[in-house]
Design a protein around this motif. Sequence first.
Motif, PDB file in Angstrom:
ATOM      1  N   SER A  32       0.844  -1.194   0.000  1.00  0.00           N
ATOM      2  CA  SER A  32       0.000   0.000   0.000  1.00  0.00           C
ATOM      3  C   SER A  32       0.877   1.240   0.000  1.00  0.00           C
ATOM      4  O   SER A  32       2.097   1.161   0.148  1.00  0.00           O
ATOM      5  CB  SER A  32      -0.912   0.004   1.230  1.00  0.00           C
ATOM      6  N   LEU A  33       0.252   2.397  -0.156  1.00  0.00           N
ATOM      7  CA  LEU A  33       1.009   3.648  -0.119  1.00  0.00           C
ATOM      8  C   LEU A  33       1.667   3.835   1.233  1.00  0.00           C
ATOM      9  O   LEU A  33       2.824   4.281   1.318  1.00  0.00           O
ATOM     10  CB  LEU A  33       0.081   4.825  -0.444  1.00  0.00           C
ATOM     11  N   ALA A 193       6.679   8.484  -6.954  1.00  0.00           N
ATOM     12  CA  ALA A 193       7.117   7.212  -7.538  1.00  0.00           C
ATOM     13  C   ALA A 193       5.998   6.173  -7.494  1.00  0.00           C
ATOM     14  O   ALA A 193       5.822   5.390  -8.441  1.00  0.00           O
ATOM     15  CB  ALA A 193       8.353   6.704  -6.794  1.00  0.00           C
ATOM     16  N   TYR A 194       5.228   6.161  -6.400  1.00  0.00           N
ATOM     17  CA  TYR A 194       4.159   5.172  -6.231  1.00  0.00           C
ATOM     18  C   TYR A 194       3.051   5.391  -7.252  1.00  0.00           C
ATOM     19  O   TYR A 194       2.632   4.460  -7.956  1.00  0.00           O
ATOM     20  CB  TYR A 194       3.613   5.262  -4.807  1.00  0.00           C
ATOM     21  N   LYS A 199       0.338   4.450 -12.490  1.00  0.00           N
ATOM     22  CA  LYS A 199      -0.039   5.014 -13.782  1.00  0.00           C
ATOM     23  C   LYS A 199       0.500   4.154 -14.921  1.00  0.00           C
ATOM     24  O   LYS A 199      -0.223   3.862 -15.898  1.00  0.00           O
ATOM     25  CB  LYS A 199       0.491   6.447 -13.898  1.00  0.00           C
ATOM     26  N   THR A 200       1.766   3.742 -14.815  1.00  0.00           N
ATOM     27  CA  THR A 200       2.348   2.931 -15.887  1.00  0.00           C
ATOM     28  C   THR A 200       1.674   1.566 -15.979  1.00  0.00           C
ATOM     29  O   THR A 200       1.577   0.990 -17.076  1.00  0.00           O
ATOM     30  CB  THR A 200       3.858   2.759 -15.663  1.00  0.00           C
ATOM     31  N   ILE A 201       1.220   1.033 -14.827  1.00  0.00           N
ATOM     32  CA  ILE A 201       0.485  -0.242 -14.865  1.00  0.00           C
ATOM     33  C   ILE A 201      -0.808  -0.075 -15.666  1.00  0.00           C
ATOM     34  O   ILE A 201      -1.142  -0.889 -16.549  1.00  0.00           O
ATOM     35  CB  ILE A 201       0.176  -0.735 -13.444  1.00  0.00           C
ATOM     36  N   SER A 280      -3.082  -0.231  -3.961  1.00  0.00           N
ATOM     37  CA  SER A 280      -3.931   0.962  -4.000  1.00  0.00           C
ATOM     38  C   SER A 280      -4.553   1.133  -5.385  1.00  0.00           C
ATOM     39  O   SER A 280      -4.137   0.512  -6.369  1.00  0.00           O
ATOM     40  CB  SER A 280      -3.123   2.200  -3.633  1.00  0.00           C
ATOM     41  N   SER A 281      -5.531   2.001  -5.435  1.00  0.00           N
ATOM     42  CA  SER A 281      -6.189   2.337  -6.703  1.00  0.00           C
ATOM     43  C   SER A 281      -5.767   3.734  -7.130  1.00  0.00           C
ATOM     44  O   SER A 281      -5.599   4.628  -6.303  1.00  0.00           O
ATOM     45  CB  SER A 281      -7.704   2.275  -6.539  1.00  0.00           C
ATOM     46  N   LEU A 282      -5.602   3.890  -8.449  1.00  0.00           N
ATOM     47  CA  LEU A 282      -5.202   5.206  -8.954  1.00  0.00           C
ATOM     48  C   LEU A 282      -6.360   6.197  -8.934  1.00  0.00           C
ATOM     49  O   LEU A 282      -6.131   7.413  -8.955  1.00  0.00           O
ATOM     50  CB  LEU A 282      -4.652   5.059 -10.379  1.00  0.00           C
TER      51      LEU A 282
END
Length: 478
Positions: A32-33, A193-194, A199-201, A280-282
């Motif tokens: 998690s964050l 970074a998290y 985002k890249t996922i 986590s969810s974006l």
Amino acid sequence: MRMKRKITYMVISAFLLALSPLRGQEAIGPLSLEDCRRMALEANSDFRNAELDSLTAADNVLAYKANYLPKFSLVGGWGWSDYKLEPSSLKSYVPAEISSLWSTLTGAATSLASSDAVSSLMAGLGIDMNSLLSRDYSFRVGSVYNATLMAMQPIYMGGKVTAAYKMALLGQEMYSTSMTRSKNEALTEVDEAYWTYLKTIELQDVADSYLETVEEFNRQMEVAYRNGMRTEADKMKVNLKVSEAKLQKRKAENGLRLARMNLCKRIGLPMDTPSLDVSSSLMPDDNALVNYDTLDISSRPEYDLLDKQVQLKEQQKKLIQADFLPQIAGIASYGYTHGMKFMDKNVIDRFVFMGGVTVKVPLFHWGEGARKVSAAQREVDKARNTRDNLGEMMRLELLKARNEYDEALLQVELMQESIAEADENLRVSRVRFDAGSETLGDYLEAQTVRQKAATDLVEAKANCRLAYTKYLKAAGKL
């Protein structure tokens, strides 16, 4: 697809964590964050150094607090001197009448000692008169040694002790605030970074979905082309879209790899960690801005440091003033002294106690004190001006961060509407394309618009997450 990938990551993580002794080869997650924040603080050298500085400042506070208490010292020494004071030299230290009387008595004693009757009497008493008169009555310094326990208690030092102690307390608070600032910097970096990794996922998911769509359409186009229902130009247009989708997928994969390595570096994991799952969810939460209409920066560590700097300069001015005020201290000593001989016997051979008070009163220094205090006051004014000026800049920064977060929330809402419209536009375009009422170019454009809308939504969600972190940092609430 993302849920399937997450389950796969969890299974691989459990297996590798159980079997592999090499941390660099483990699959880590889900994180998690808050997990990443905690790991980042443990791995961040600046934050650890700030903690050490805070501990050093705490030691300094105790050291300056000790100035209120008496200081004890053990002093010892040894010395030797050939100084000798003869009896004849005593004439210069005693009144003339006593010196004359001493000479008379010495002469009389010498005359009596020379008479046979007195000599016989003295001999009968066991007294050798000649030996008595011939003794060395001189005073010698010789070898002297001393050991003394001394104590000094400050009574009034012009406020110097209090000012120094308050400066130490301010230093401790400033180091603690610096630690908070370092913590905020580390948290901001790991948050970025998290959310970039998430985002890249999602960008990879979008690229995968787009590639699957155009490849499926390409297969349909191949069938239509072989049956003579589509031209070779149509086939080449679709092939070009497939190539573009493959390139986008490769870029998404490379971006994901870099984002994972960056996140691993921030949280103290090996950069070659093969798999890193996050929980986590974006999608932004419904975060209500605290005190949305206020620009309070008092809890921000940067402003607190500036305010403490003003207080520190004020104590420095008092410290300078103390050098030109009276200073009073109490002194006490108790020690043993041995030495100094008279007639070859020690004169001093005992413990001695002494107590007293020292007073220092500065009288005239040609205006040195007034000029130094005036210069120190100007330093206070400069620190206050700097605090007020930078405080206004921080309020503007907070307002900007608040506006950016508000705009980012709106952008997410607009992008959600846009992707809904793009989905409907793509559905209608496909129906028209199948019915022959719409060209291939229009349908491919609809696919491109939908893919761009999905990408923009991912970017908007990531920007919103980062904007909220920056708002919390600017408000001192991170």
